[in-house]
Motif scaffolding. Sequence first.
Motif, short mmCIF file in Angstrom:
data_model
loop_
_atom_site.label_atom_id
_atom_site.label_comp_id
_atom_site.label_asym_id
_atom_site.label_seq_id
_atom_site.Cartn_x
_atom_site.Cartn_y
_atom_site.Cartn_z
N ASP A 232 0.81 -1.23 0.00
CA ASP A 232 0.00 0.00 0.00
C ASP A 232 0.84 1.27 0.00
O ASP A 232 0.42 2.30 -0.53
CB ASP A 232 -0.99 0.01 1.16
N GLY A 236 -0.81 3.00 -3.08
CA GLY A 236 -1.69 4.15 -2.85
C GLY A 236 -1.27 5.35 -3.68
O GLY A 236 -2.06 5.92 -4.43
N ALA A 239 -1.94 4.84 -7.43
CA ALA A 239 -3.34 5.08 -7.80
C ALA A 239 -3.65 6.58 -7.80
O ALA A 239 -4.36 7.08 -8.68
CB ALA A 239 -4.26 4.35 -6.83
N LYS A 240 -3.09 7.30 -6.82
CA LYS A 240 -3.33 8.74 -6.72
C LYS A 240 -2.77 9.48 -7.93
O LYS A 240 -3.45 10.34 -8.52
CB LYS A 240 -2.70 9.27 -5.44
N ALA A 266 -4.01 6.95 -1.04
CA ALA A 266 -4.52 7.19 -2.39
C ALA A 266 -5.46 8.38 -2.46
O ALA A 266 -5.68 8.93 -3.54
CB ALA A 266 -5.23 5.94 -2.90
N ALA A 270 -8.73 6.09 -4.12
CA ALA A 270 -8.99 4.78 -3.52
C ALA A 270 -10.27 4.17 -4.07
O ALA A 270 -10.40 2.94 -4.16
CB ALA A 270 -9.06 4.89 -2.00
#
Length: 379
Positions: A232, A236, A239-240, A266, A270
Motif C-alpha cells: 500500500d 496508494g 493510484a493517486k 490514495a 482509492a
Amino acid sequence: MEMRRNTWSSMMAAAAIAFPFAAHADETVRIGHVAPLTGAIAHLGKDSENGARLAIEEINASGLVVGGQRVTLQLDPQDDAGDPRTATQVAQKLVDDKVVGVVGHLNSGTSIPASRIYKEADIVEISQAATNPAYTKQGFNTTYRVVATDAQQGPALAEYAAKSLGVKTVAIVDDATAYGQGLANEFEKAAKAAGMSVVSRDATNDKAVDFRAIVTKIKGENPDAILYGGMDATGGPFAKQARQLGVRARILGGDGVCSTDVMKLAGPAADNIVCSEAGMALEKMPGGPTFVRKYEARFHQPLQVYAPFSYDAVYIIADAMKRANSTDPAKILAAMPSTRYKGVIGETSFTAEGDLQHGAISIFSYKGGKKVLLDVVRM
C-alpha cells in the motif's frame, strides 16, 4: 537438634499444602514475531505484531499447561524492515534467543531467505502474510503459512476483473520484490488464460514515490485496468498519481494494497481500487467480529490486514505445543502436520508443503472512505 528437624519438616509440609505446584516452577518460552516495524509499511508490521501480542496475552491469562507444567509465553518481536538481508540476521537472533516457533516473516521477500535459518535450527516458521508460492516449495518441513498463495490470489483477481469488471486489456506493474513480482506473474498467466490482452509490463521498486513516467506511458496504451503488484505504501500513491494524470483504468492490487491505510495514501483515488486479500474477509471469518472488538479495545486503533492471521498463528504454535506435550521446538515441529485448529480465520489444516488446505480469496473495493467486500472465492 531433633526438634529443629521436626520443625523444619513441618514447615516444608505446610508449604507443600499451601503451594501444591511449588515443585513445578513456571517455564517461560519465547515465540518470535517478525515484520517491518520501521519503514513505509511499518503500520502493517505493527498490526501483525499486535495480533500476536493479543494472542499471547490471552493464552497467559487463561493458563497454558504443557506436560503438567505451567508455561508462560513471551513475545520476542523483531523488525526486519522488509529487507532480505536484515531478515536473515533477525532470524539468526531468534534462533540464538531459543524461540520455540516464529510467526513471520510478513513479506515474501524476507520469509524466503529467513526460512533456511529456521530450517537449520528445526524451528517452525508460520508466515502470517507471505503469498509467493516459492516460500513453501523449498522442501523445508519448517515452513507454514496461514494465508492463500499468489497461485490462488492472482487467478482469483484476474477472474474477477474479466467476469465482473469486463476488463479486456490490462497493463501490469510490479515493485520488483518477491511478493510484487510473484503476484504479477500469477495474475499475468491467469489474465491471458481468461482472454485478456496484456498491453505492457513495467517494474518500479518498493521505495518509489514518483510514478509519473510509467503512468504517462500506460495512459497512452489506454488499458481497461492496471494490475499493481506491491504494497500500500507505493500502491496508494500509484493510484493517486494515475488519477491526477487522467488515467481511466481501474487499479487492481493484491493483499499488500488491500489495507485500511491505502485510503489515506490514495485519497479519492482509492475509490478506483479493486484489491484482493489472501484469506477470508474479516466480516466473514468465524471469529472476525469478536476479534475486531477485542483488537480495538486493546490497541485503540483500527485493524489493518494481518492481525487475525498472526493471532491464529500464535494459537496454532501453542496448540502444537500442547499436542506434543512438550516445549521442545523439534517436538512442536513434529506436531505441526496434524494441525486441526479452529480459530478466528476459520479451520486451519495444512498440506504436506505447509500451505492451507482450504484457502479463500476475498475481493474488495473502497467507497466513500469504507472498505467494501465484493466477492469471496473459495479455493
